[in-house]
Design a protein around this motif. Sequence first.
Motif, mmCIF file in Angstrom:
data_model
loop_
_atom_site.group_PDB
_atom_site.id
_atom_site.type_symbol
_atom_site.label_atom_id
_atom_site.label_comp_id
_atom_site.label_asym_id
_atom_site.label_seq_id
_atom_site.Cartn_x
_atom_site.Cartn_y
_atom_site.Cartn_z
ATOM 1 N N LEU A 175 105.987 54.101 26.143
ATOM 2 C CA LEU A 175 105.873 53.034 27.131
ATOM 3 C C LEU A 175 107.224 52.726 27.754
ATOM 4 C CD1 LEU A 175 103.500 50.521 25.266
ATOM 5 C CD2 LEU A 175 102.887 52.339 26.861
ATOM 6 N N ASN A 176 107.225 52.533 29.073
ATOM 7 C CA ASN A 176 108.457 52.115 29.729
ATOM 8 C C ASN A 176 108.550 50.590 29.737
ATOM 9 O OD1 ASN A 176 106.802 51.192 31.874
ATOM 10 N ND2 ASN A 176 106.897 53.209 32.864
ATOM 11 N N ASP A 177 109.622 50.067 30.295
ATOM 12 C CA ASP A 177 109.842 48.617 30.271
ATOM 13 C C ASP A 177 108.748 47.860 31.013
ATOM 14 O OD1 ASP A 177 112.123 48.891 28.775
ATOM 15 O OD2 ASP A 177 113.472 48.909 30.504
ATOM 16 N N GLU A 178 108.255 48.439 32.096
ATOM 17 C CA GLU A 178 107.194 47.766 32.860
ATOM 18 C C GLU A 178 105.920 47.643 32.041
ATOM 19 O OE1 GLU A 178 104.812 48.131 37.131
ATOM 20 O OE2 GLU A 178 106.424 49.532 36.633
ATOM 21 N N HIS A 179 105.555 48.721 31.325
ATOM 22 C CA HIS A 179 104.368 48.674 30.473
ATOM 23 C C HIS A 179 104.531 47.616 29.378
ATOM 24 C CE1 HIS A 179 103.593 53.133 31.647
ATOM 25 N NE2 HIS A 179 103.007 52.300 32.491
ATOM 26 N N LYS A 180 105.704 47.561 28.779
ATOM 27 C CA LYS A 180 105.951 46.593 27.711
ATOM 28 C C LYS A 180 105.859 45.169 28.239
ATOM 29 C CE LYS A 180 109.003 49.727 25.144
ATOM 30 N NZ LYS A 180 110.400 49.968 24.687
ATOM 31 N N ASN A 181 106.405 44.938 29.427
ATOM 32 C CA ASN A 181 106.363 43.596 30.013
ATOM 33 C C ASN A 181 104.939 43.146 30.303
ATOM 34 O OD1 ASN A 181 109.130 43.098 29.997
ATOM 35 N ND2 ASN A 181 109.442 44.170 31.940
ATOM 36 N N ARG A 182 104.073 44.100 30.654
ATOM 37 C CA ARG A 182 102.672 43.748 30.905
ATOM 38 C C ARG A 182 101.984 43.285 29.624
ATOM 39 N NH1 ARG A 182 100.377 48.418 35.079
ATOM 40 N NH2 ARG A 182 101.823 47.958 36.791
ATOM 41 N N PHE A 183 102.335 43.905 28.514
ATOM 42 C CA PHE A 183 101.799 43.457 27.234
ATOM 43 C C PHE A 183 102.342 42.079 26.874
ATOM 44 C CE2 PHE A 183 100.635 47.896 26.485
ATOM 45 C CZ PHE A 183 99.444 47.756 25.775
ATOM 46 N N MET A 184 103.633 41.904 27.027
ATOM 47 C CA MET A 184 104.259 40.641 26.650
ATOM 48 C C MET A 184 103.811 39.481 27.530
ATOM 49 S SD MET A 184 105.782 41.621 24.046
ATOM 50 C CE MET A 184 106.499 40.016 23.658
#
Length: 391
Positions: free
Chosen positions: A209-218
């Motif tokens: 996962l890239n940072d954008e994917h992680k931010n969507r989860f968070m």
Amino acid sequence: MNSFTKSIKNFFTKTDKLLWILTMAAVAYSILLISSMQRTSDYNYLQSQLIAVAGGYILAVIISVIDYENILKAWWLLAIIGVFFLVIVLFVGINVSGTDDTAWIRLPGGFSFQPSELVKIIFIITFTKHLQVLNDSEKIKSLWGVLSLIVHIAIPIFFVHLQGDDGTALVFIFMFIFMIFVGGVQIRYFLIMLLLMCTGVPIVWNYVLNDEHKNRFMAIFDIDGNAMTNYGWQQYQGKVSIASGGMEGYGLNNGPRVASNIVPEQENDFIFTVAGEELGFIGCTLLLLILLLIIIKIVINSTIARDNTGKFICVGVFSMIASQTVINIGMVLGLLPVIGITLPFFSSGGTSMLTVLIGIGLVQSVYTHKDDVKSTGVLKNNKYKYSYNIY
């Protein structure tokens, strides 16, 4: 003419009329919602949707007439086409407005085409054939048989991930799980796969996962922080739009938030917000009820299929529609991260609509031919039965 009339009559006699009615209700509802939000865009979403609906129903009817056993015989050709689609996107794929992947191909006339959507149908057919072969050879419970199934699903997931379309990859995973469960794979293999998946979560989080994917989860958990003005903006505005509709909504073409286009992708992944604002709780409930009835009807058809291959096809289409529905509604309500999954039958998008209608055509083929004797059987009709008794 009499022969043509007889064929039409025979078609309507054998086909699943209730499933056709339910899908037509979903499509009609979709057209109403898209025509309502059309006032906010210069692009003619309604035109592309109508073209896809017309083409989809033509293909669905043709497929429903063909015995699905004959469709399965072309599995190798479909497999080649599917791999070609997945590979060619890596070279000529484009990014369309509102997406963060390169899973699209530009077509003449300003249209775009998402090959991974049609690969879902190809996967259902080829995977059904794979399960059939393993069942016939009694290898479905062997380790090598299960590993071959894993290799099969790994191919589309790998290429779709390279395109950046991990949402579609997730749908493939759900299709795989449901189909192997019905296909007869033993529970111990599911437990092993679950253990491996849990073990792999940290690896996926840190290296896939890239940072954008992680931010969507968070963003799901950061309801009061920066996410509301950043990665959680779309979901927050979507929920506000749904809540603003109340019980009955503002009415079609009257939603002020729809008119201001405040919810990104309201014609596509977030079409549910248009129903919520303009048709209210009643409209949302009706939408979900139609989808639920379609899903239930497909499951029922799987139980009356003439053989396991027909059952596998129905389960494949069921899992495709059901998983997309759950994920999409979860995204819109802020229960799941935004991963770019369309709402079956309702979201605008020609490829998405075409795919789901072709899937319905496959289910109709299973239903239409449920009473037919397989061509590999000894008896096909009374004439052959009579001859067999004589000799």
